[in-house]
Design a protein around this motif. Structure first.
Motif: not given
Length: 382
Positions: A54-62
């Motif tokens: 989730v943290e990795k995706q959070l740094g890409k796009v919500w």
């Protein structure tokens, strides 16, 4: 809480942190959790693999909306449905998944009537509420969606209600809110056969029973059923709101562009978590769930023989119902267990409901059962 509608009778403490299968409240008390957030956090709390995803995706796009392709949605959908020849329509909750199933059944069959069952629970939005066999939560909200009738669960007389006027039959193979009532294997198979014979779609609500809760990815797999539509939510992303309606691939032509949609459905954060959850729920993990469940069921049944407060034990996998005598107030038992550091749930029929995280070791499950049985042993039964 003065600024929130009082739609829940809340316990007088706040859960502020969690780790594994234990939770801590705002007063510093730590609890062994036998609720999983009402069947949601099957992999427990503060899970490193989930946090990282989730943290990795959070740094890409919500959020991007469903106007664009999503490799994450495709991955989750394949892992959910491929084994049963199904594709997915994502949403944000269990009730939305059942709304989608209701819509698809009517559109695919051209018929409007649906058969549901007493004591079922399918959600609180209008379509799902209309399918729910609990009159108490419907009071004051009528008129509901027409065309829904109800039959008695686990009763072969219900087969007479399935005819060529029905678009669908919807059921839970284990009624959770309804008292942890397990469907009879021969009855479930007979319902499936009669539905298909009548040209009705079989919808199985796996919102609480799915995602490994019963030792299989889906509870219907325990009974070798062949549903047309399956709904899931709760444990799919281990706490991030998400749901999905799965349907046989041949139903795709009835849900084309513009027929259904949701702004937040298939949100990247939820999909990142769900992708990890489905990887974790592999054959070896699910085998372990079944083994622990068999152990706990045996232990409970042995202890129940000598406890006057217990009427019977029911359940499937790590979804357990302890049915208490009428003179024992289950809500008071839940509070007593909280005081002893154990979180549990209640359900219809004076049932103490247990939904521990699937990751909980047998030793901790046994410890929780000991707390429950010792508590019930000391309750006076009139």
């Amino acid at each position: 809480m003065q600024h929130v509608f009082p739609t829940y009778n809340r316990f007088p403490f706040e859960i502020v942190s969690g780790n594994g299968f234990k939770l801590t409240d705002n007063k510093g008390m730590t609890y062994l959790d036998f609720t999983s957030g009402i069947g949601v956090c099957g992999l427990g709390y503060n899970v490193s693999k989930l946090n990282e995803a989730v943290e990795k995706q959070l740094g890409k796009v919500w959020h991007t909306s469903n106007l664009y392709e999503s490799s994450l949605q495709e991955s989750v959908a394949e892992k959910l449905g491929e084994a049963h020849g199904m594709i997915a329509s994502f949403c944000n909750s269990g009730t939305e998944a059942n709304e989608a199933a209701f819509k698809l059944a009517r559109k695919a069959t051209g018929k409007s009537e649906v058969l549901a069952f007493d004591h079922s629970f399918h959600g609180r939005t209008y379509g799902s509420l209309s399918l729910t066999g609990n009159d108490g939560i419907k009071e004051g909200f009528g008129p509901l969606v027409p065309g829904v009738s109800f039959a008695k669960y686990n009763d072969f007389a219900a087969l007479d209600e399935i005819n060529d006027q029905k678009a669908a039959v919807i059921l839970e193979v284990v009624q959770g809110e309804g008292g942890v009532v397990v469907g009879d294997a021969s009855w479930l198979k007979a319902v499936e056969e009669k539905a298909h014979e009548a040209g009705a779609l079989l919808i199985i609500d796996e919102v609480q029973t799915g995602m490994g809760r019963t030792g299989k990815l889906f509870a219907f797999e325990n009974f070798e059923l062949n549903p047309d539509i399956v709904t899931v939510a709760k444990g799919l992303a281990n706490g991030i709101p998400v749901g999905a309606m799965l349907g046989k691939k041949e139903l795709a032509k009835f849900f084309g562009p513009g027929t259904h949609g949701s702004t937040f459905a298939g949100n990247p954060l939820a999909m990142a978590a769900a992708d990890v959850v489905l990887d974790e729920l592999n054959a070896e993990f699910l085998k372990g769930v079944s083994e622990k469940a068999d152990f706990i069921k045996f232990l409970l049944e042995q202890k129940a023989k000598n406890i006057d407060a217990i009427e019977s034990i029911s359940g499937l996998g790590l979804m357990v119902g302890i049915h208490l005598k009428e003179t024992v107030d289950v809500s008071k038992v839940v509070s007593m267990l909280q005081d002893k550091g154990l979180l549990t749930l209640s359900a219809r029929g004076n049932t103490l409901r247990l939904l521990p995280p699937l990751i909980m070791p047998a030793s901790e499950l046994m410890a929780g059962i000991e707390i429950i049985t010792e508590t019930l042993e000391n309750i006076l039964v009139a």
